[in-house]
Design an enzyme around this catalytic site. Structure first.
Site, short mmCIF file in Angstrom:
data_model
loop_
_atom_site.label_atom_id
_atom_site.label_comp_id
_atom_site.label_asym_id
_atom_site.label_seq_id
_atom_site.Cartn_x
_atom_site.Cartn_y
_atom_site.Cartn_z
N LEU A 1 1.17 16.55 -5.91
CA LEU A 1 1.73 16.64 -4.60
C LEU A 1 0.90 15.65 -3.82
CD1 LEU A 1 2.67 20.44 -4.15
CD2 LEU A 1 4.10 18.47 -4.78
N LEU B 1 0.86 -1.11 0.14
CA LEU B 1 -0.08 -0.29 0.02
C LEU B 1 0.94 1.36 -0.08
CD1 LEU B 1 -2.54 -1.13 2.58
CD2 LEU B 1 -2.91 -1.27 0.15
N GLY B 2 0.33 2.38 -0.27
CA GLY B 2 1.11 3.59 -0.07
C GLY B 2 1.37 4.23 -1.51
N GLY C 1 8.45 15.26 -15.90
CA GLY C 1 6.89 15.52 -15.66
C GLY C 1 6.30 14.17 -15.44
N HIS D 1 14.62 32.33 19.70
CA HIS D 1 16.19 32.52 19.26
C HIS D 1 17.16 31.45 19.86
CE1 HIS D 1 19.87 34.80 18.20
NE2 HIS D 1 20.06 34.64 19.46
P1 FAD Z 1 -0.30 7.74 -6.23
O1 FAD Z 1 0.49 7.77 -5.30
O2 FAD Z 1 0.47 7.50 -7.72
O3 FAD Z 1 -1.08 6.21 -6.06
C1 FAD Z 1 -2.00 5.52 -6.92
C2 FAD Z 1 -1.97 4.24 -6.36
O4 FAD Z 1 -3.12 3.72 -7.50
C3 FAD Z 1 -0.81 3.36 -6.86
O5 FAD Z 1 -0.29 2.71 -5.73
C4 FAD Z 1 -1.24 2.14 -8.14
O6 FAD Z 1 -0.88 1.19 -8.14
C5 FAD Z 1 -2.90 2.55 -7.89
N1 FAD Z 1 -3.63 1.96 -9.02
C6 FAD Z 1 -3.54 2.59 -10.16
N2 FAD Z 1 -4.58 2.00 -11.04
C7 FAD Z 1 -5.17 1.00 -10.24
C8 FAD Z 1 -6.20 0.28 -10.53
N3 FAD Z 1 -6.85 0.18 -11.56
N4 FAD Z 1 -6.60 -0.66 -9.46
C9 FAD Z 1 -6.02 -0.71 -8.39
N5 FAD Z 1 -4.96 0.29 -8.12
C10 FAD Z 1 -4.55 0.98 -9.25
N6 FAD Z 1 5.04 14.69 -3.58
C11 FAD Z 1 5.21 15.50 -2.56
O7 FAD Z 1 4.13 16.16 -1.88
N7 FAD Z 1 6.43 15.54 -1.83
C12 FAD Z 1 7.46 14.82 -2.16
O8 FAD Z 1 8.43 14.84 -1.43
C13 FAD Z 1 7.26 13.86 -3.22
N8 FAD Z 1 8.29 13.43 -3.80
C14 FAD Z 1 8.07 12.67 -5.01
C15 FAD Z 1 9.40 12.05 -5.37
C16 FAD Z 1 9.46 11.06 -6.69
C17 FAD Z 1 10.57 10.29 -6.89
C18 FAD Z 1 7.91 11.00 -7.31
C19 FAD Z 1 7.94 10.20 -8.30
C20 FAD Z 1 6.97 11.75 -6.72
C21 FAD Z 1 7.02 12.44 -5.67
N9 FAD Z 1 5.80 13.46 -5.22
C22 FAD Z 1 6.21 14.05 -3.89
C23 FAD Z 1 4.72 13.23 -5.78
C24 FAD Z 1 3.61 12.26 -5.10
O9 FAD Z 1 4.27 10.94 -5.05
C25 FAD Z 1 2.41 12.26 -5.57
O10 FAD Z 1 1.97 13.44 -5.93
C26 FAD Z 1 1.28 11.37 -4.88
O11 FAD Z 1 1.79 10.10 -4.76
C27 FAD Z 1 0.00 11.38 -5.65
O12 FAD Z 1 -1.01 10.53 -4.77
P2 FAD Z 1 -1.96 9.87 -5.42
O13 FAD Z 1 -2.88 9.15 -4.22
O14 FAD Z 1 -2.82 10.71 -6.23
O15 FAD Z 1 -1.56 8.55 -6.29
P1 NAD Z 2 8.61 18.78 -13.09
O1 NAD Z 2 7.28 19.48 -13.75
O2 NAD Z 2 8.94 19.46 -11.74
O3 NAD Z 2 9.83 19.40 -13.87
C1 NAD Z 2 9.68 18.97 -15.22
C2 NAD Z 2 10.85 19.75 -15.59
O4 NAD Z 2 11.29 19.01 -17.18
C3 NAD Z 2 10.45 21.11 -16.01
O5 NAD Z 2 11.39 22.14 -15.37
C4 NAD Z 2 10.14 21.38 -17.46
O6 NAD Z 2 10.56 22.54 -17.91
C5 NAD Z 2 11.40 20.16 -18.04
N1 NAD Z 2 11.25 19.85 -19.52
C6 NAD Z 2 10.09 19.48 -19.98
N2 NAD Z 2 10.22 19.03 -21.05
C7 NAD Z 2 11.60 19.00 -21.38
C8 NAD Z 2 12.35 18.88 -22.45
N3 NAD Z 2 12.13 18.42 -23.58
N4 NAD Z 2 13.97 19.07 -22.21
C9 NAD Z 2 14.32 19.47 -21.10
N5 NAD Z 2 13.40 20.01 -20.01
C10 NAD Z 2 12.23 19.70 -20.14
O7 NAD Z 2 8.45 17.36 -13.10
P2 NAD Z 2 9.10 16.16 -12.27
O8 NAD Z 2 10.44 16.59 -11.81
O9 NAD Z 2 9.19 15.13 -13.24
O10 NAD Z 2 8.23 15.87 -11.14
C11 NAD Z 2 7.02 15.38 -11.46
C12 NAD Z 2 5.90 15.64 -10.47
O11 NAD Z 2 6.21 14.84 -9.36
C13 NAD Z 2 5.77 16.96 -10.20
O12 NAD Z 2 4.44 17.55 -10.43
C14 NAD Z 2 6.17 17.17 -8.75
O13 NAD Z 2 5.23 18.11 -8.15
C15 NAD Z 2 6.16 15.93 -8.24
N6 NAD Z 2 7.11 15.86 -7.26
C16 NAD Z 2 7.09 16.41 -6.14
C17 NAD Z 2 8.37 16.67 -5.25
C18 NAD Z 2 8.24 17.14 -4.26
O14 NAD Z 2 7.16 17.90 -3.85
N7 NAD Z 2 9.40 17.52 -3.26
C19 NAD Z 2 9.38 15.70 -5.53
C20 NAD Z 2 9.30 14.93 -6.78
C21 NAD Z 2 8.20 15.15 -7.51
#
Ligand code: FAD
Ligand code: NAD
Length: 466
Positions: free
Chosen positions: A320, A38-39, A272, A445
């Site tokens: 997010l 999960l998660g 993205g 502080h």
């Molecule tokens: P998800 O977390 O993507 O969960 C969706 C779930 O649905 C998955 O477990 C999937 O298996 C399941 N699912 C899909 N289709 C089906 C189906 N048909 N039947 C059953 N299950 C299904 N966000 C932050 O706020 N802070 C961070 O620091 C941050 N760091 C990140 C780092 C990375 C490397 C990445 C990739 C993302 C990060 N994000 C971060 C973004 C964050 O992970 C997502 O915004 C968040 O997980 C979205 O939550 P969600 O519940 O919409 O979907």
């Molecule tokens: P992002 O949207 O943050 O960054 C994608 C970057 O790729 C942008 O700067 C964009 O201009 C660039 N880009 C797009 N097309 C390109 C190209 N053809 N050549 C070069 N650069 C190009 O997306 P991400 O970093 O892939 O993260 C995906 C999502 O996951 C984000 O929406 C983010 O909010 C979420 N996430 C959040 C956290 C966090 O909250 N700390 C951490 C990781 C991921």
């Protein structure tokens, strides 16, 4: 056939929070998850594992670069990368296990398998072994999240041309990691490997990194990361990515059309993420999508099918975890007949580099574009005693307040622990605080939070320590 008040499809931060809130409100709830744990993205391949590696690599970086200044001599310092990944996996397992505990505690049924609509009140769950089960649900919340996007000409081979998922599970530290996309993932994971000794080149299409955030943040962050050794190629359009066996060759054109070739052993594609709806059977019930392939919802996060809601990464808005969580809570309360509300302007954004970047509200560029008259106050972290004590002197805090009413409209922080400090700004803005309200509140502080108070004082030209 089992009948539920609410079915939640997907167990990420959107789905599991929605399920808990539904259960708290007395609804008989089932959560359907296709993976064995999960998660969702956040716990398994996103927020948690990336922060675990950021923390581990930060310790190593400090030990190599800063310990001797603190008077700590370390001999024979080495990275045991295998152990670093093992610890990360343990953190993930513990955190995901915690969600199982919460489901159990709240009497939520967990069904493992892919959930697919048969009609608007029936869902078929196909398990790993191919067997199926059908359930009936009065309301359904879709929380199926997102997956990494790529560029049309890139073939993700997941060996050398990788996404964040593989980058969190490498078996070696890259020699030269080429990151395509200077957004959140690229900078966080680029930082991890740079700290561990890799050369890291960031190729970004836009003129600045973390585009969309306040320009002060992108400039300051690029400056700090450059000092740490990362190389930046902004305004570069990648035109080809080729895996040549042990090497990836990337070609990118700058704004003047000059082409440069980059060679590395790995390339991280972080341009993205895209909404994930495969296998959900949305066609079966005619759920409408928008032009970005997100599930279309109204202000109540209700789809065009009235008993089906959608939240998190699969709908519009910031991708997010905490945005997904707020939406999970909101939809559960709407289903239970309440009238909750989310102020999307007050969802903070954080980049967990070091220094950390954190932001809430409007950027200076947005205020200018909207023609809002505002006052601005900034305070440099280096002027804080706390920052000098820890040697974390990079960064600043900028507060933007309405020129007439002094209401805080935006707060943009870069510095040590900005990720935690932004909560104060969010709360202040939820309560529609003025910069003077913060300026007159005592901040302990020495703490980093004094920089927020000082930036609020600076809005009216009365900062004490600068
Ligand atoms: P998800 O977390 O993507 O969960 C969706 C779930 O649905 C998955 O477990 C999937 O298996 C399941 N699912 C899909 N289709 C089906 C189906 N048909 N039947 C059953 N299950 C299904 N966000 C932050 O706020 N802070 C961070 O620091 C941050 N760091 C990140 C780092 C990375 C490397 C990445 C990739 C993302 C990060 N994000 C971060 C973004 C964050 O992970 C997502 O915004 C968040 O997980 C979205 O939550 P969600 O519940 O919409 O979907
Ligand atoms: P992002 O949207 O943050 O960054 C994608 C970057 O790729 C942008 O700067 C964009 O201009 C660039 N880009 C797009 N097309 C390109 C190209 N053809 N050549 C070069 N650069 C190009 O997306 P991400 O970093 O892939 O993260 C995906 C999502 O996951 C984000 O929406 C983010 O909010 C979420 N996430 C959040 C956290 C966090 O909250 N700390 C951490 C990781 C991921």
């Amino acid at each position: 056939m089992q009948k539920y008040d609410t079915a939640v499809i997907g167990s990420g931060p959107g789905g599991y929070v929605a399920a808990i809130r539904c259960a708290q409100l007395g609804l008989k709830t089932v959560i359907i998850e296709k993976y064995n744990t999960l998660g969702g993205t956040c716990l398994n391949v996103g927020c948690i594992p990336s922060k675990a590696l950021l923390d581990s690599s930060h310790h190593y970086y400090d030990a190599t670069k800063h310990f001797s200044t603190h008077g700590i001599d370390v001999k024979g310092l080495e990275v045991n990368f295998k152990q670093m990944i093992t610890r990360k996996n343990e953190v993930v397992a513990q955190t995901s296990g915690g969600i199982n505990y919460l489901m159990d505690k709240n009497n939520i049924t967990i069904l493992q398998g892919v959930g697919s609509f048969t009609d608007s009140t029936h869902i078929t769950i196909t398990k790993n072994d191919g067997t199926t089960e059908q359930i009936e649900a009065t309301n359904t919340i879709i929380a199926t999240g997102s997956k990494p996007s790529t560029l049309p000409f890139i073939k993700l081979d997941k060996k050398r041309i990788i996404t964040s998922t593989e980058a969190l599970n490498l078996t070696e530290i890259p020699k030269h990691l080429i990151v395509i996309g200077g957004g959140v993932i690229g900078l966080e994971l680029g930082s991890v490997y740079s700290r561990l000794g890799a050369d890291v080149s960031i190729l970004e299409y836009m003129p600045t990194i973390i585009p969309g955030m306040d320009l002060m943040l992108s400039k300051e962050l690029q400056k700090s990361l450059k000092k740490q050794g990362l190389k930046f190629f902004t305004g570069h359009k990648v035109t080809s990515v080729v895996n040549n066996g042990n090497e990836v060759i990337i070609t990118a054109d700058n704004k003047k059309g000059v082409s440069t070739e980059f060679k590395g052993d790995y390339t991280l594609i972080s341009v993205g993420r895209k909404p994930y709806t495969e296998g959900l059977g949305l066609e079966a019930i005619g759920i409408k999508m928008n032009e970005l392939n997100q599930i279309e919802t109204n202000e109540q996060l209700q789809t065009n099918i009235s008993n089906v809601y959608a939240i998190g990464d699969v709908v519009k808005g910031a991708m997010l975890a905490h945005k997904a969580e707020e939406e999970g809570t909101m939809v559960a309360e709407i289903i239970a007949g309440q009238k909750p509300h989310i102020d999307y302007n007050l969802i903070p954004g954080v980049v967990y580099t070091w220094p950390e970047v954190a932001t809430v509200g409007k950027t200076e560029e947005q205020l200018k574009e909207a023609g809002v008259s505002y006052k601005s106050g900034t305070f440099a972290m280096r002027a804080l005693g706390r920052a000098r004590a820890s040697m974390d002197i990079d960064g600043q805090i900028k507060v933007l307040a309405d020129a007439k009413t002094d209401e805080i409209l935006g707060v943009h922080m870069i510095g040590a622990r900005a990720a935690d400090m932004i909560a104060e700004a969010v709360i202040a803005m939820e309560f529609r605080a003025s910069s003077e309200d913060i300026a007159r509140s005592s901040h302990a502080h020495p703490t980093y939070t004094e920089a927020f108070k000082e930036a609020c004082l600076a809005v009216n030209d009365r900062a004490i320590h600068s």
